[in-house]
Design a protein around this motif. Structure first.
Motif, mmCIF file in Angstrom:
data_model
loop_
_atom_site.group_PDB
_atom_site.id
_atom_site.type_symbol
_atom_site.label_atom_id
_atom_site.label_comp_id
_atom_site.label_asym_id
_atom_site.label_seq_id
_atom_site.Cartn_x
_atom_site.Cartn_y
_atom_site.Cartn_z
ATOM 1 N N LEU A 1 53.300 30.396 -8.657
ATOM 2 C CA LEU A 1 52.800 29.135 -8.056
ATOM 3 C C LEU A 1 51.559 29.275 -7.296
ATOM 4 O O LEU A 1 50.607 28.506 -7.126
ATOM 5 C CB LEU A 1 53.802 28.326 -7.187
ATOM 6 C CG LEU A 1 54.809 27.789 -7.890
ATOM 7 C CD1 LEU A 1 55.931 27.458 -6.941
ATOM 8 C CD2 LEU A 1 54.144 26.562 -8.483
ATOM 9 N N TYR B 1 56.768 18.871 -5.091
ATOM 10 C CA TYR B 1 57.731 19.193 -6.554
ATOM 11 C C TYR B 1 58.499 18.043 -6.716
ATOM 12 O O TYR B 1 58.724 16.856 -5.811
ATOM 13 C CB TYR B 1 58.846 20.337 -6.148
ATOM 14 C CG TYR B 1 59.629 20.049 -5.257
ATOM 15 C CD1 TYR B 1 60.943 19.379 -5.645
ATOM 16 C CD2 TYR B 1 59.722 20.117 -3.944
ATOM 17 C CE1 TYR B 1 61.953 19.072 -4.795
ATOM 18 C CE2 TYR B 1 60.690 19.810 -2.870
ATOM 19 C CZ TYR B 1 61.846 19.280 -3.578
ATOM 20 O OH TYR B 1 62.859 19.032 -2.526
ATOM 21 N N ARG C 1 53.316 20.308 -8.116
ATOM 22 C CA ARG C 1 53.062 21.660 -8.466
ATOM 23 C C ARG C 1 54.179 22.309 -9.379
ATOM 24 O O ARG C 1 53.969 23.060 -10.174
ATOM 25 C CB ARG C 1 52.939 22.717 -7.291
ATOM 26 C CG ARG C 1 51.763 22.374 -6.341
ATOM 27 C CD ARG C 1 51.760 23.161 -5.179
ATOM 28 N NE ARG C 1 51.572 24.529 -5.321
ATOM 29 C CZ ARG C 1 52.160 25.379 -4.252
ATOM 30 N NH1 ARG C 1 52.697 25.196 -3.255
ATOM 31 N NH2 ARG C 1 52.226 26.685 -4.441
ATOM 32 N N PHE C 2 55.362 21.883 -9.015
ATOM 33 C CA PHE C 2 56.369 22.284 -9.775
ATOM 34 C C PHE C 2 57.415 20.981 -9.957
ATOM 35 O O PHE C 2 57.831 20.269 -9.430
ATOM 36 C CB PHE C 2 57.130 23.351 -8.890
ATOM 37 C CG PHE C 2 58.263 23.966 -9.525
ATOM 38 C CD1 PHE C 2 58.091 25.196 -10.632
ATOM 39 C CD2 PHE C 2 59.711 23.562 -9.335
ATOM 40 C CE1 PHE C 2 59.138 25.830 -11.212
ATOM 41 C CE2 PHE C 2 60.884 24.454 -9.921
ATOM 42 C CZ PHE C 2 60.242 25.463 -11.097
ATOM 43 N N LEU D 1 54.093 23.231 -13.086
ATOM 44 C CA LEU D 1 54.768 24.047 -13.862
ATOM 45 C C LEU D 1 55.975 23.562 -14.075
ATOM 46 O O LEU D 1 56.623 23.095 -13.032
ATOM 47 C CB LEU D 1 54.636 25.387 -12.820
ATOM 48 C CG LEU D 1 53.440 26.221 -12.958
ATOM 49 C CD1 LEU D 1 53.633 27.576 -12.087
ATOM 50 C CD2 LEU D 1 53.153 26.932 -14.289
ATOM 51 N N THR E 1 58.679 33.069 -8.995
ATOM 52 C CA THR E 1 58.265 31.695 -9.300
ATOM 53 C C THR E 1 57.002 31.391 -8.199
ATOM 54 O O THR E 1 56.086 30.819 -8.450
ATOM 55 C CB THR E 1 59.287 30.695 -9.256
ATOM 56 O OG1 THR E 1 60.357 30.562 -10.138
ATOM 57 C CG2 THR E 1 58.765 29.192 -9.305
ATOM 58 N N LYS E 2 57.544 31.801 -7.003
ATOM 59 C CA LYS E 2 56.556 31.578 -5.847
ATOM 60 C C LYS E 2 55.357 32.404 -6.084
ATOM 61 O O LYS E 2 53.978 31.914 -5.682
ATOM 62 C CB LYS E 2 57.211 32.168 -4.515
ATOM 63 C CG LYS E 2 58.404 31.298 -3.819
ATOM 64 C CD LYS E 2 58.822 31.947 -2.770
ATOM 65 C CE LYS E 2 60.100 31.207 -1.948
ATOM 66 N NZ LYS E 2 60.634 32.111 -0.902
ATOM 67 N N ARG F 1 49.545 22.155 -13.760
ATOM 68 C CA ARG F 1 50.130 21.408 -12.905
ATOM 69 C C ARG F 1 50.937 20.268 -13.742
ATOM 70 O O ARG F 1 50.313 19.819 -14.517
ATOM 71 C CB ARG F 1 49.310 20.871 -11.964
ATOM 72 C CG ARG F 1 48.746 21.490 -10.783
ATOM 73 C CD ARG F 1 49.555 21.936 -9.846
ATOM 74 N NE ARG F 1 49.180 22.783 -8.693
ATOM 75 C CZ ARG F 1 48.990 24.054 -8.852
ATOM 76 N NH1 ARG F 1 49.557 24.873 -9.973
ATOM 77 N NH2 ARG F 1 48.562 24.784 -7.566
ATOM 78 N N THR G 1 64.292 24.026 -6.642
ATOM 79 C CA THR G 1 63.191 23.613 -5.711
ATOM 80 C C THR G 1 63.409 23.916 -4.471
ATOM 81 O O THR G 1 62.401 23.862 -3.416
ATOM 82 C CB THR G 1 63.115 22.248 -6.181
ATOM 83 O OG1 THR G 1 64.014 21.398 -6.172
ATOM 84 C CG2 THR G 1 62.119 22.002 -7.375
#
Length: 421
Positions: free
Chosen positions: A126, A262, A287-288, A134, A122-123, A132, A254
């Motif tokens: 990103l 996030y 972002r997440f 995700l 995931t990192k 935007r 998260t």
């Protein structure tokens, strides 16, 4: 496997047609007709909210029994991170895993390991993605919800297999290499708090075939673990990762990412609200998004035993105990084995069919009927709202006399006419 498979099922012999379920279903997938509840399969996301809310226990979930592990030469259990929270704070994970193995498994492979792998992938995504926000792909209920109600957001879903699938892939490969077994000799079973995991194994999203052979619910296996915890079993070593264990509660995923921009949203109604905001462009600077169907996260799963609040606290303490630990892992995995390799497609639910001209006629008829209804959304008619009742009337599934408000009004008018004669 048929794409119509659902793990949530109705028990006709117990259902009394009380309409509790239709008011609680987040996708309006349930109707009550002829005194019995019915699920519209294309709308069902297997969240299990109807299981929680049914006072008659007429809703249930299909999962595997322990007998299903017997045909395999080598049996591997994949306990979900939330599994550790179900057996009291006096039982540490090593003891719980030993009790699980004693049920009849040859090996335990913790899904916490795969959770940390998922986090690392995931990192990387990103860092390069311009989407935007995700959206996490780890909760199968949310992924199906997006396919059913928010298809425009499908391309925001992380293209990564769930931790359950990653864990199964690793466990099978490592066991084949270590013991020289054929992949088909190995039975891999996920130990789950969630009915939707059964559906995702029988009918995978984003891949042709699941790496998991079966799903056993917490409820099914719980009494066997409790019995084994009373034995003098040698505790098993376990994966000491605070971030991996933390995945069991809302915010764990998260938190593991170590980012600030996030959101974490738990509870299916809250998830629907936030997806509405994302789809309408009202959520910026994020972002997440970690989106979880169950309140408090997986510890609040429909098939869990322990109170979600007590379970969440146990996971918090266990996660904090090992928060500085993220053991190094070195598995022979390719990007293809981690990534989703099939397109995630919308689940089409064209209420009035695919013929545009005919659908427009039916929609006009639906709007006309809806104007006659009281718009109380009481559910007494067996449809979840007046709008859905209008649709159901057009489809020939019910009629205006099933509206209790209109029927009462009609009855009163007829009584007045008779009295005036």
């Amino acid at each position: 496997m048929s794409s119509n498979f659902h793990s949530v099922v109705l028990k006709d012999d117990i259902c009394i047609g009380c309409t509790n379920c239709i008011r609680k279903c987040p996708t309006q997938a349930i109707r009550v007709r002829n005194g019995k509840a019915r699920i519209t399969e294309v709308k069902c996301i297997d969240c299990g909210e109807c299981i929680r809310k049914c006072p008659e226990h007429a809703k249930d979930s299909v999962s595997d029994s322990l007998d299903n592990i017997k045909p395999y030469k080598y049996k591997i259990a994949l306990p979900a991170p939330s599994f550790y929270s179900q057996f009291g704070s006096e039982n540490d994970p090593g003891k719980i895993l030993a009790a699980l193995k004693a049920v009849g498994f040859d090996e335990i492979f913790e899904v916490t390991r795969a959770a940390d792998i998922y986090t690392e992938y995931t990192k990387k995504i990103l860092e390069t993605s311009d989407k935007r926000p995700l959206l996490s792909s780890s909760c199968p209920v949310v992924v199906r919800l997006i396919r059913v109600r928010f298809p425009n957001l499908i391309n925001h879903i992380l293209p990564i297999e769930s931790p359950m699938e990653i864990a199964a892939t690793i466990a099978r490969k490592e066991t084949c290499k270590k013991l020289g077994l054929l992949p088909s000799d190995i039975g891999i079973f996920f130990i789950s708090p969630c009915p939707s995991k059964v559906t995702s194994v029988k009918n995978p999203i984003g891949s042709k075939k699941s790496s998991v052979d079966g799903v056993i619910s917490f409820k099914e296996i719980h009494p066997f673990i409790v019995r084994n915890l009373e034995l003098e079993l040698e505790p098993l070593p376990y994966y000491l990762s605070g971030t991996g264990i933390g995945w069991a509660k809302a915010g764990g995923e998260t938190s593991a990412l170590g980012i600030e921009d996030y959101i974490c949203v738990d509870g299916i109604e809250n998830v629907i609200n936030i997806l509405d905001n994302i789809e309408d462009g009202r959520l910026t600077g994020i972002r997440f998004a970690e989106l979880l169907s169950c309140t408090n996260g997986c510890v609040g799963g429909v098939l869990a035993i322990e109170s979600p609040f007590i379970a969440k606290n146990r996971i918090r303490r266990l996660s904090e105990k090992y928060l500085s630990n993220t053991p190094k892992q070195d598995y022979d995995l390719s990007d293809d084995e981690i990534s989703l390799n099939e397109e995630i497609t919308p689940i089409k639910n064209n209420v009035f069919g695919n013929d545009v001209v005919e659908a427009m006629k039916k929609m006009a008829e639906c709007m006309k009927i809806n104007r006659q209804l009281p718009r109380l959304d009481c559910g007494a008619c067996g449809s979840p709202s007046c709008q859905t009742m209008a649709e159901d009337i057009v489809l020939g599934q019910t009629n205006l006399d099933d509206c209790m408000v209109l029927f009462k009004k009609k009855f009163e008018e007829q009584s007045k006419e008779e009295q005036s004669r």
